[in-house]
Design a protein around this motif. Sequence first.
Motif, PDB file in Angstrom:
ATOM      1  N   GLY A 340       0.775  -1.231   0.000  1.00 16.73           N
ATOM      2  CA  GLY A 340       0.000   0.000   0.000  1.00 16.73           C
ATOM      3  C   GLY A 340       0.806   1.280   0.000  1.00 16.73           C
ATOM      4  N   VAL A 341       2.095   1.215  -0.358  1.00 14.44           N
ATOM      5  CA  VAL A 341       2.918   2.428  -0.342  1.00 14.44           C
ATOM      6  C   VAL A 341       2.907   3.169  -1.673  1.00 14.44           C
ATOM      7  CG1 VAL A 341       4.413   1.669   1.529  1.00 14.44           C
ATOM      8  CG2 VAL A 341       5.003   1.058  -0.820  1.00 14.44           C
ATOM      9  N   GLY A 342       2.154   2.667  -2.668  1.00  9.33           N
ATOM     10  CA  GLY A 342       1.963   3.409  -3.909  1.00  9.33           C
ATOM     11  C   GLY A 342       2.816   2.907  -5.050  1.00  9.33           C
ATOM     12  N   TRP A 343       2.311   3.141  -6.271  1.00  5.87           N
ATOM     13  CA  TRP A 343       3.021   2.702  -7.477  1.00  5.87           C
ATOM     14  C   TRP A 343       4.376   3.374  -7.626  1.00  5.87           C
ATOM     15  CZ3 TRP A 343       1.074  -1.358 -10.001  1.00  5.87           C
ATOM     16  CH2 TRP A 343      -0.296  -1.641  -9.891  1.00  5.87           C
ATOM     17  N   GLN A 344       4.460   4.641  -7.216  1.00  2.00           N
ATOM     18  CA  GLN A 344       5.721   5.369  -7.413  1.00  2.00           C
ATOM     19  C   GLN A 344       6.824   4.912  -6.472  1.00  2.00           C
ATOM     20  OE1 GLN A 344       2.783   6.444  -6.147  1.00  2.00           O
ATOM     21  NE2 GLN A 344       2.951   8.603  -5.549  1.00  2.00           N
ATOM     22  N   SER A 345       6.480   4.082  -5.479  1.00  2.00           N
ATOM     23  CA  SER A 345       7.490   3.582  -4.546  1.00  2.00           C
ATOM     24  C   SER A 345       8.526   2.701  -5.238  1.00  2.00           C
ATOM     25  CB  SER A 345       6.824   2.782  -3.420  1.00  2.00           C
ATOM     26  OG  SER A 345       6.192   1.619  -3.938  1.00  2.00           O
ATOM     27  N   THR A 346       8.239   2.255  -6.463  1.00  2.00           N
ATOM     28  CA  THR A 346       9.209   1.423  -7.183  1.00  2.00           C
ATOM     29  C   THR A 346      10.543   2.154  -7.379  1.00  2.00           C
ATOM     30  OG1 THR A 346       8.218   2.158  -9.275  1.00  2.00           O
ATOM     31  CG2 THR A 346       7.451   0.059  -8.371  1.00  2.00           C
ATOM     32  N   GLY A 347      10.499   3.490  -7.446  1.00  2.00           N
ATOM     33  CA  GLY A 347      11.743   4.251  -7.582  1.00  2.00           C
ATOM     34  C   GLY A 347      12.640   4.103  -6.366  1.00  2.00           C
ATOM     35  N   TYR A 348      12.051   4.197  -5.164  1.00  2.00           N
ATOM     36  CA  TYR A 348      12.836   4.053  -3.935  1.00  2.00           C
ATOM     37  C   TYR A 348      13.366   2.628  -3.785  1.00  2.00           C
ATOM     38  CZ  TYR A 348      10.633   8.512  -2.734  1.00  2.00           C
ATOM     39  OH  TYR A 348      10.208   9.812  -2.741  1.00  2.00           O
ATOM     40  N   VAL A 349      12.523   1.652  -4.110  1.00  2.00           N
ATOM     41  CA  VAL A 349      12.966   0.249  -4.054  1.00  2.00           C
ATOM     42  C   VAL A 349      14.144   0.046  -5.004  1.00  2.00           C
ATOM     43  CG1 VAL A 349      12.313  -2.149  -4.479  1.00  2.00           C
ATOM     44  CG2 VAL A 349      10.677  -0.588  -3.389  1.00  2.00           C
ATOM     45  N   GLY A 350      14.016   0.591  -6.234  1.00  2.00           N
ATOM     46  CA  GLY A 350      15.072   0.448  -7.232  1.00  2.00           C
ATOM     47  C   GLY A 350      16.365   1.124  -6.817  1.00  2.00           C
ATOM     48  N   ALA A 351      16.266   2.298  -6.183  1.00  2.00           N
ATOM     49  CA  ALA A 351      17.470   3.003  -5.725  1.00  2.00           C
ATOM     50  C   ALA A 351      18.203   2.188  -4.669  1.00  2.00           C
ATOM     51  CB  ALA A 351      17.088   4.372  -5.179  1.00  2.00           C
ATOM     52  N   THR A 352      17.441   1.482  -3.835  1.00  2.00           N
ATOM     53  CA  THR A 352      18.058   0.642  -2.803  1.00  2.00           C
ATOM     54  C   THR A 352      18.857  -0.500  -3.424  1.00  2.00           C
ATOM     55  OG1 THR A 352      16.225   1.156  -1.310  1.00  2.00           O
ATOM     56  CG2 THR A 352      17.584  -0.763  -0.760  1.00  2.00           C
ATOM     57  N   THR A 353      18.289  -1.151  -4.449  1.00  2.00           N
ATOM     58  CA  THR A 353      19.019  -2.248  -5.094  1.00  2.00           C
ATOM     59  C   THR A 353      20.252  -1.721  -5.850  1.00  2.00           C
ATOM     60  OG1 THR A 353      17.635  -2.159  -7.102  1.00  2.00           O
ATOM     61  CG2 THR A 353      16.921  -3.629  -5.330  1.00  2.00           C
ATOM     62  N   ALA A 354      20.135  -0.537  -6.458  1.00  2.00           N
ATOM     63  CA  ALA A 354      21.298   0.045  -7.156  1.00  2.00           C
ATOM     64  C   ALA A 354      22.411   0.369  -6.162  1.00  2.00           C
ATOM     65  CB  ALA A 354      20.878   1.293  -7.926  1.00  2.00           C
ATOM     66  N   ALA A 355      22.025   0.857  -4.965  1.00  2.00           N
ATOM     67  CA  ALA A 355      23.028   1.138  -3.928  1.00  2.00           C
ATOM     68  C   ALA A 355      23.711  -0.149  -3.472  1.00  2.00           C
ATOM     69  CB  ALA A 355      22.360   1.839  -2.743  1.00  2.00           C
ATOM     70  N   ALA A 356      22.939  -1.239  -3.366  1.00  2.00           N
ATOM     71  CA  ALA A 356      23.545  -2.532  -3.019  1.00  2.00           C
ATOM     72  C   ALA A 356      24.510  -2.976  -4.112  1.00  2.00           C
ATOM     73  CB  ALA A 356      22.448  -3.578  -2.820  1.00  2.00           C
ATOM     74  N   GLY A 357      24.150  -2.734  -5.377  1.00  2.00           N
ATOM     75  CA  GLY A 357      25.045  -3.044  -6.490  1.00  2.00           C
ATOM     76  C   GLY A 357      26.336  -2.248  -6.421  1.00  2.00           C
TER      77      GLY A 357
END
Length: 384
Positions: A340-357
Amino acid sequence: MGGFGIGTGEFAIMGLMPGVALDLGVTEPQVGHLISAYALGVVVGAPILAIGGARLYRRHLLILLMSFYALGNIASALAPGYGSLLVFRFIAGLPHGAYFGVAALVAASLVPFNKRAKVVSLVMMGLTLALLIGNPLATILGQHLDWRYAFGFVGAIAALTGLMIVLFLPLNRQEERQSPFSEIRAFNRPEIWYPLAIGSIGFAGMFCVFSYMAPTLLEVTGVNPFWIPIALAVFGLGGFIGNILGGWLFDRLQFRSVGWMLLWSISMLLLYPYATENIWTMLVMCFLVALMVGLGPALQTHLMDVAHGAQTLAAASHHAAFNVANALGPWLGGMAISAGVGWQSTGYVGATTAAAGLAIFLLAWRQQSGAERVDNDVAFSQDH
Protein backbone atom coordinates in the motif's frame (compact mmCIF):
# COMPACT_ATOMS: atom_id res chain seq x y z
CA MET A 1 17.41 -9.57 -35.25
CA GLY A 2 17.75 -12.20 -32.52
CA GLY A 3 18.24 -9.55 -29.85
CA PHE A 4 15.20 -7.67 -31.14
CA GLY A 5 13.03 -10.80 -30.92
CA ILE A 6 14.30 -11.76 -27.46
CA GLY A 7 13.95 -8.23 -26.11
CA THR A 8 10.41 -7.91 -27.43
CA GLY A 9 9.50 -11.30 -25.96
CA GLU A 10 10.99 -10.39 -22.59
CA PHE A 11 9.54 -6.91 -22.20
CA ALA A 12 6.21 -7.17 -24.08
CA ILE A 13 4.33 -8.37 -21.00
CA MET A 14 5.17 -5.10 -19.18
CA GLY A 15 3.24 -2.92 -21.62
CA LEU A 16 0.45 -5.51 -21.86
CA MET A 17 0.04 -5.89 -18.08
CA PRO A 18 -3.44 -4.29 -17.72
CA GLY A 19 -4.88 -6.25 -20.69
CA VAL A 20 -3.39 -9.59 -19.61
CA ALA A 21 -4.69 -9.11 -16.06
CA LEU A 22 -8.21 -8.37 -17.36
CA ASP A 23 -8.26 -11.26 -19.86
CA LEU A 24 -6.94 -13.91 -17.45
CA GLY A 25 -8.85 -12.65 -14.41
CA VAL A 26 -5.78 -12.02 -12.26
CA THR A 27 -4.24 -8.99 -10.54
CA GLU A 28 -1.46 -6.88 -12.04
CA PRO A 29 1.09 -8.03 -9.41
CA GLN A 30 0.20 -11.61 -10.50
CA VAL A 31 1.03 -10.63 -14.08
CA GLY A 32 4.34 -9.46 -12.64
CA HIS A 33 4.92 -13.12 -11.71
CA LEU A 34 4.88 -13.93 -15.45
CA ILE A 35 7.85 -11.58 -15.81
CA SER A 36 9.60 -13.35 -12.93
CA ALA A 37 8.83 -16.78 -14.45
CA TYR A 38 10.51 -15.79 -17.72
CA ALA A 39 13.47 -14.36 -15.83
CA LEU A 40 13.78 -17.55 -13.78
CA GLY A 41 13.86 -19.51 -17.06
CA VAL A 42 16.81 -17.39 -18.19
CA VAL A 43 18.60 -17.94 -14.90
CA VAL A 44 18.13 -21.72 -15.09
CA GLY A 45 18.64 -22.10 -18.84
CA ALA A 46 21.69 -19.88 -19.38
CA PRO A 47 24.29 -21.99 -17.51
CA ILE A 48 22.71 -25.36 -18.34
CA LEU A 49 22.43 -24.73 -22.09
CA ALA A 50 25.84 -23.02 -22.22
CA ILE A 51 27.48 -26.02 -20.56
CA GLY A 52 25.45 -28.51 -22.61
CA GLY A 53 26.34 -26.74 -25.85
CA ALA A 54 30.03 -26.17 -25.06
CA ARG A 55 31.15 -28.88 -27.52
CA LEU A 56 28.94 -27.59 -30.37
CA TYR A 57 30.04 -25.12 -33.00
CA ARG A 58 28.65 -21.72 -32.07
CA ARG A 59 26.72 -21.46 -35.36
CA HIS A 60 24.86 -24.70 -34.65
CA LEU A 61 24.20 -23.71 -31.04
CA LEU A 62 22.71 -20.34 -32.09
CA ILE A 63 20.34 -22.05 -34.54
CA LEU A 64 19.13 -24.50 -31.88
CA LEU A 65 18.67 -21.78 -29.27
CA MET A 66 16.65 -19.52 -31.55
CA SER A 67 14.43 -22.40 -32.71
CA PHE A 68 13.75 -23.19 -29.04
CA TYR A 69 12.87 -19.53 -28.41
CA ALA A 70 10.41 -19.48 -31.31
CA LEU A 71 8.58 -22.53 -29.96
CA GLY A 72 8.39 -21.12 -26.42
CA ASN A 73 6.76 -17.89 -27.58
CA ILE A 74 4.30 -19.58 -29.94
CA ALA A 75 3.25 -21.78 -27.00
CA SER A 76 2.80 -18.61 -24.88
CA ALA A 77 0.50 -17.16 -27.55
CA LEU A 78 -1.65 -20.31 -27.42
CA ALA A 79 -1.72 -20.70 -23.61
CA PRO A 80 -5.29 -21.44 -22.41
CA GLY A 81 -4.93 -19.89 -18.94
CA TYR A 82 -2.73 -18.19 -16.35
CA GLY A 83 -1.11 -21.40 -15.03
CA SER A 84 -0.09 -22.67 -18.46
CA LEU A 85 1.14 -19.21 -19.48
CA LEU A 86 3.32 -19.13 -16.36
CA VAL A 87 4.91 -22.44 -17.44
CA PHE A 88 5.37 -21.36 -21.08
CA ARG A 89 7.00 -18.06 -20.05
CA PHE A 90 9.50 -20.06 -17.98
CA ILE A 91 10.22 -22.34 -20.98
CA ALA A 92 10.57 -19.36 -23.36
CA GLY A 93 13.21 -17.85 -21.06
CA LEU A 94 15.49 -20.91 -21.08
CA PRO A 95 17.50 -20.13 -24.31
CA HIS A 96 17.69 -16.35 -23.75
CA GLY A 97 20.97 -16.04 -21.86
CA ALA A 98 22.90 -18.67 -23.80
CA TYR A 99 21.90 -17.06 -27.12
CA PHE A 100 23.09 -13.58 -26.12
CA GLY A 101 26.28 -14.92 -24.54
CA VAL A 102 27.29 -16.95 -27.60
CA ALA A 103 26.34 -14.13 -30.00
CA ALA A 104 28.52 -11.68 -28.03
CA LEU A 105 31.50 -14.08 -28.15
CA VAL A 106 31.09 -14.55 -31.91
CA ALA A 107 31.03 -10.79 -32.49
CA ALA A 108 33.93 -10.03 -30.12
CA SER A 109 36.12 -12.62 -31.88
CA LEU A 110 35.88 -10.62 -35.11
CA VAL A 111 37.30 -7.25 -33.94
CA PRO A 112 40.49 -5.86 -32.31
CA PHE A 113 40.79 -6.07 -28.51
CA ASN A 114 40.05 -2.38 -27.85
CA LYS A 115 36.82 -2.50 -29.90
CA ARG A 116 35.15 -5.40 -28.10
CA ALA A 117 32.85 -3.37 -25.83
CA LYS A 118 31.62 -1.39 -28.82
CA VAL A 119 30.81 -4.51 -30.85
CA VAL A 120 29.13 -6.16 -27.83
CA SER A 121 26.95 -3.05 -27.55
CA LEU A 122 26.06 -3.53 -31.23
CA VAL A 123 24.94 -7.10 -30.50
CA MET A 124 22.91 -5.76 -27.58
CA MET A 125 21.44 -3.06 -29.83
CA GLY A 126 18.72 -5.52 -30.86
CA LEU A 127 17.63 -5.60 -27.22
CA THR A 128 17.45 -1.82 -27.01
CA LEU A 129 15.66 -1.60 -30.36
CA ALA A 130 13.11 -3.95 -28.83
CA LEU A 131 12.58 -1.39 -26.07
CA LEU A 132 12.37 1.42 -28.62
CA ILE A 133 10.24 -0.24 -31.33
CA GLY A 134 9.30 -3.84 -30.49
CA ASN A 135 7.75 -3.27 -27.07
CA PRO A 136 5.56 -0.29 -28.11
CA LEU A 137 4.51 -2.26 -31.23
CA ALA A 138 3.62 -5.28 -29.09
CA THR A 139 1.62 -3.00 -26.77
CA ILE A 140 -0.32 -1.55 -29.72
CA LEU A 141 -1.00 -5.08 -31.00
CA GLY A 142 -2.28 -6.05 -27.57
CA GLN A 143 -4.46 -2.96 -27.18
CA HIS A 144 -6.07 -3.18 -30.64
CA LEU A 145 -6.15 -6.96 -31.22
CA ASP A 146 -5.16 -9.27 -28.37
CA TRP A 147 -2.09 -9.69 -26.16
CA ARG A 148 -1.54 -13.15 -27.70
CA TYR A 149 -0.62 -11.57 -31.05
CA ALA A 150 2.43 -10.00 -29.38
CA PHE A 151 3.89 -13.41 -28.52
CA GLY A 152 2.99 -14.77 -31.95
CA PHE A 153 4.89 -11.81 -33.44
CA VAL A 154 7.94 -12.69 -31.30
CA GLY A 155 7.78 -16.34 -32.38
CA ALA A 156 7.81 -15.26 -36.04
CA ILE A 157 10.85 -12.99 -35.48
CA ALA A 158 12.70 -15.84 -33.75
CA ALA A 159 11.98 -18.21 -36.65
CA LEU A 160 13.24 -15.57 -39.11
CA THR A 161 16.40 -15.11 -37.03
CA GLY A 162 17.13 -18.84 -37.15
CA LEU A 163 16.80 -18.72 -40.93
CA MET A 164 19.14 -15.71 -41.17
CA ILE A 165 21.79 -17.52 -39.10
CA VAL A 166 21.58 -20.49 -41.47
CA LEU A 167 21.98 -18.18 -44.49
CA PHE A 168 24.57 -15.66 -43.31
CA LEU A 169 26.72 -16.98 -40.43
CA PRO A 170 29.50 -19.22 -41.81
CA LEU A 171 30.68 -22.30 -39.92
CA ASN A 172 34.17 -21.86 -38.44
CA ARG A 173 35.64 -25.34 -38.11
CA GLN A 174 38.83 -23.90 -36.50
CA GLU A 175 36.77 -22.55 -33.61
CA GLU A 176 38.09 -23.53 -30.18
CA ARG A 177 35.55 -25.56 -28.22
CA GLN A 178 35.72 -26.18 -24.48
CA SER A 179 35.01 -29.22 -22.36
CA PRO A 180 31.93 -28.58 -20.19
CA PHE A 181 33.85 -29.65 -17.08
CA SER A 182 36.80 -27.35 -17.82
CA GLU A 183 34.39 -24.40 -18.15
CA ILE A 184 32.81 -25.25 -14.79
CA ARG A 185 36.22 -25.48 -13.09
CA ALA A 186 37.40 -22.16 -14.57
CA PHE A 187 34.12 -20.45 -13.66
CA ASN A 188 34.44 -20.67 -9.88
CA ARG A 189 36.50 -17.50 -9.25
CA PRO A 190 35.56 -14.30 -7.33
CA GLU A 191 36.47 -12.04 -10.27
CA ILE A 192 33.62 -13.73 -12.21
CA TRP A 193 31.10 -13.81 -9.37
CA TYR A 194 31.46 -10.11 -8.47
CA PRO A 195 30.23 -8.70 -11.84
CA LEU A 196 27.46 -11.32 -11.91
CA ALA A 197 26.33 -10.12 -8.46
CA ILE A 198 26.44 -6.49 -9.61
CA GLY A 199 24.19 -7.33 -12.55
CA SER A 200 21.82 -9.43 -10.42
CA ILE A 201 21.24 -6.79 -7.75
CA GLY A 202 22.38 -3.42 -9.09
CA PHE A 203 20.28 -3.65 -12.25
CA ALA A 204 17.07 -4.74 -10.48
CA GLY A 205 16.06 -1.11 -9.97
CA MET A 206 15.49 -0.50 -13.66
CA PHE A 207 13.23 -3.55 -13.93
CA CYS A 208 11.40 -2.57 -10.76
CA VAL A 209 10.39 0.77 -12.34
CA PHE A 210 9.90 -0.53 -15.88
CA SER A 211 7.71 -3.49 -14.92
CA TYR A 212 5.07 -1.28 -13.31
CA MET A 213 5.36 1.70 -15.65
CA ALA A 214 2.05 1.04 -17.45
CA PRO A 215 -0.13 0.90 -14.30
CA THR A 216 1.80 3.86 -12.83
CA LEU A 217 0.91 5.92 -15.90
CA LEU A 218 -2.76 4.95 -15.56
CA GLU A 219 -3.13 5.14 -11.76
CA VAL A 220 -0.72 7.92 -10.73
CA THR A 221 -0.08 10.06 -13.79
CA GLY A 222 -3.73 9.61 -14.80
CA VAL A 223 -3.24 9.52 -18.57
CA ASN A 224 -5.12 7.80 -21.37
CA PRO A 225 -3.79 4.28 -22.30
CA PHE A 226 -2.69 5.93 -25.57
CA TRP A 227 0.36 7.27 -23.70
CA ILE A 228 1.66 3.85 -22.63
CA PRO A 229 3.35 2.89 -25.95
CA ILE A 230 4.74 6.44 -26.20
CA ALA A 231 6.31 6.17 -22.74
CA LEU A 232 7.68 2.74 -23.63
CA ALA A 233 9.22 4.16 -26.82
CA VAL A 234 10.85 6.98 -24.86
CA PHE A 235 12.19 4.41 -22.40
CA GLY A 236 13.47 2.41 -25.36
CA LEU A 237 15.25 5.46 -26.78
CA GLY A 238 17.00 5.92 -23.43
CA GLY A 239 18.00 2.27 -23.43
CA PHE A 240 19.27 2.51 -27.02
CA ILE A 241 21.49 5.50 -26.20
CA GLY A 242 22.53 4.05 -22.83
CA ASN A 243 23.66 0.84 -24.52
CA ILE A 244 25.93 2.74 -26.91
CA LEU A 245 27.25 4.99 -24.11
CA GLY A 246 27.94 1.97 -21.89
CA GLY A 247 30.18 0.36 -24.52
CA TRP A 248 31.91 3.68 -25.26
CA LEU A 249 32.49 4.38 -21.57
CA PHE A 250 33.91 0.93 -20.85
CA ASP A 251 36.39 1.16 -23.74
CA ARG A 252 37.72 4.33 -22.06
CA LEU A 253 37.37 3.76 -18.29
CA GLN A 254 37.27 -0.05 -18.19
CA PHE A 255 35.73 -1.46 -14.97
CA ARG A 256 35.54 2.00 -13.31
CA SER A 257 32.71 2.85 -15.71
CA VAL A 258 30.43 0.41 -13.85
CA GLY A 259 30.77 2.42 -10.62
CA TRP A 260 29.90 5.71 -12.34
CA MET A 261 26.85 4.14 -14.00
CA LEU A 262 25.61 2.77 -10.67
CA LEU A 263 25.90 6.23 -9.09
CA TRP A 264 23.84 7.63 -11.98
CA SER A 265 21.26 4.88 -11.46
CA ILE A 266 20.82 5.65 -7.76
CA SER A 267 20.31 9.37 -8.50
CA MET A 268 17.74 8.85 -11.24
CA LEU A 269 15.75 6.22 -9.34
CA LEU A 270 15.53 8.50 -6.29
CA LEU A 271 14.14 11.27 -8.52
CA TYR A 272 11.63 9.00 -10.29
CA PRO A 273 8.80 9.12 -7.67
CA TYR A 274 8.71 12.94 -7.89
CA ALA A 275 8.19 12.80 -11.67
CA THR A 276 5.23 10.39 -11.80
CA GLU A 277 2.35 12.88 -11.44
CA ASN A 278 3.02 14.77 -14.69
CA ILE A 279 3.27 13.09 -18.10
CA TRP A 280 6.08 15.33 -19.36
CA THR A 281 8.34 14.89 -16.34
CA MET A 282 7.45 11.18 -16.44
CA LEU A 283 8.63 10.91 -20.05
CA VAL A 284 11.90 12.67 -19.21
CA MET A 285 12.46 10.32 -16.27
CA CYS A 286 11.66 7.26 -18.41
CA PHE A 287 14.53 8.29 -20.70
CA LEU A 288 16.98 9.01 -17.86
CA VAL A 289 16.27 5.78 -15.93
CA ALA A 290 16.65 3.74 -19.13
CA LEU A 291 20.26 4.94 -19.52
CA MET A 292 21.00 2.26 -16.89
CA VAL A 293 21.04 -0.20 -19.81
CA GLY A 294 24.66 0.93 -20.32
CA LEU A 295 25.61 -1.46 -17.50
CA GLY A 296 24.93 -4.36 -19.90
CA PRO A 297 27.80 -4.07 -22.41
CA ALA A 298 30.18 -2.86 -19.67
CA LEU A 299 29.64 -5.89 -17.42
CA GLN A 300 29.52 -8.29 -20.40
CA THR A 301 32.91 -7.11 -21.70
CA HIS A 302 34.46 -7.13 -18.22
CA LEU A 303 33.35 -10.75 -17.81
CA MET A 304 34.98 -11.65 -21.13
CA ASP A 305 38.20 -10.11 -19.79
CA VAL A 306 38.28 -12.06 -16.53
CA ALA A 307 36.59 -15.38 -17.46
CA HIS A 308 39.64 -17.14 -18.90
CA GLY A 309 38.72 -20.73 -19.76
CA ALA A 310 35.00 -20.18 -19.04
CA GLN A 311 33.98 -17.56 -21.58
CA THR A 312 30.86 -19.29 -22.91
CA LEU A 313 29.52 -20.05 -19.46
CA ALA A 314 30.37 -16.56 -18.12
CA ALA A 315 28.89 -14.77 -21.14
CA ALA A 316 25.64 -16.73 -20.81
CA SER A 317 25.59 -16.30 -17.03
CA HIS A 318 25.80 -12.53 -17.50
CA HIS A 319 22.30 -12.64 -18.98
CA ALA A 320 21.18 -14.99 -16.24
CA ALA A 321 22.37 -12.39 -13.74
CA PHE A 322 20.43 -9.63 -15.48
CA ASN A 323 17.35 -11.80 -15.36
CA VAL A 324 17.81 -12.40 -11.66
CA ALA A 325 17.47 -8.61 -11.62
CA ASN A 326 14.42 -8.91 -13.88
CA ALA A 327 12.84 -11.32 -11.37
CA LEU A 328 14.01 -9.46 -8.26
CA GLY A 329 12.89 -5.99 -9.38
CA PRO A 330 9.21 -6.81 -10.13
CA TRP A 331 9.01 -9.01 -7.03
CA LEU A 332 10.30 -6.30 -4.67
CA GLY A 333 8.23 -3.64 -6.43
CA GLY A 334 5.12 -5.83 -6.22
CA MET A 335 5.69 -6.30 -2.48
CA ALA A 336 5.91 -2.54 -1.97
CA ILE A 337 2.78 -1.89 -4.05
CA SER A 338 0.81 -4.67 -2.31
CA ALA A 339 1.84 -3.16 1.05
CA GLY A 340 0.00 0.00 0.00
CA VAL A 341 2.92 2.43 -0.34
CA GLY A 342 1.96 3.41 -3.91
CA TRP A 343 3.02 2.70 -7.48
CA GLN A 344 5.72 5.37 -7.41
CA SER A 345 7.49 3.58 -4.55
CA THR A 346 9.21 1.42 -7.18
CA GLY A 347 11.74 4.25 -7.58
CA TYR A 348 12.84 4.05 -3.93
CA VAL A 349 12.97 0.25 -4.05
CA GLY A 350 15.07 0.45 -7.23
CA ALA A 351 17.47 3.00 -5.73
CA THR A 352 18.06 0.64 -2.80
CA THR A 353 19.02 -2.25 -5.09
CA ALA A 354 21.30 0.04 -7.16
CA ALA A 355 23.03 1.14 -3.93
CA ALA A 356 23.54 -2.53 -3.02
CA GLY A 357 25.04 -3.04 -6.49
CA LEU A 358 27.43 -0.14 -5.87
CA ALA A 359 28.55 -1.73 -2.60
CA ILE A 360 29.34 -4.96 -4.47
CA PHE A 361 31.24 -2.94 -7.10
CA LEU A 362 33.42 -1.39 -4.39
CA LEU A 363 34.26 -4.86 -3.06
CA ALA A 364 35.08 -6.00 -6.61
CA TRP A 365 37.23 -2.90 -7.21
CA ARG A 366 39.13 -3.55 -3.98
CA GLN A 367 39.70 -7.19 -4.95
CA GLN A 368 40.85 -6.22 -8.46
CA SER A 369 43.21 -3.52 -7.16
CA GLY A 370 44.72 -5.98 -4.69
CA ALA A 371 45.27 -8.56 -7.43
CA GLU A 372 46.93 -5.93 -9.65
CA ARG A 373 49.28 -4.90 -6.81
CA VAL A 374 50.30 -8.54 -6.30
CA ASP A 375 50.95 -8.94 -10.04
CA ASN A 376 53.05 -5.73 -10.08
CA ASP A 377 55.08 -6.88 -7.05
CA VAL A 378 55.75 -10.25 -8.70
CA ALA A 379 56.80 -8.55 -11.94
CA PHE A 380 59.10 -6.13 -10.05
CA SER A 381 60.80 -8.95 -8.12
CA GLN A 382 61.35 -10.91 -11.33
CA ASP A 383 62.90 -7.87 -13.03
CA HIS A 384 65.28 -7.29 -10.12
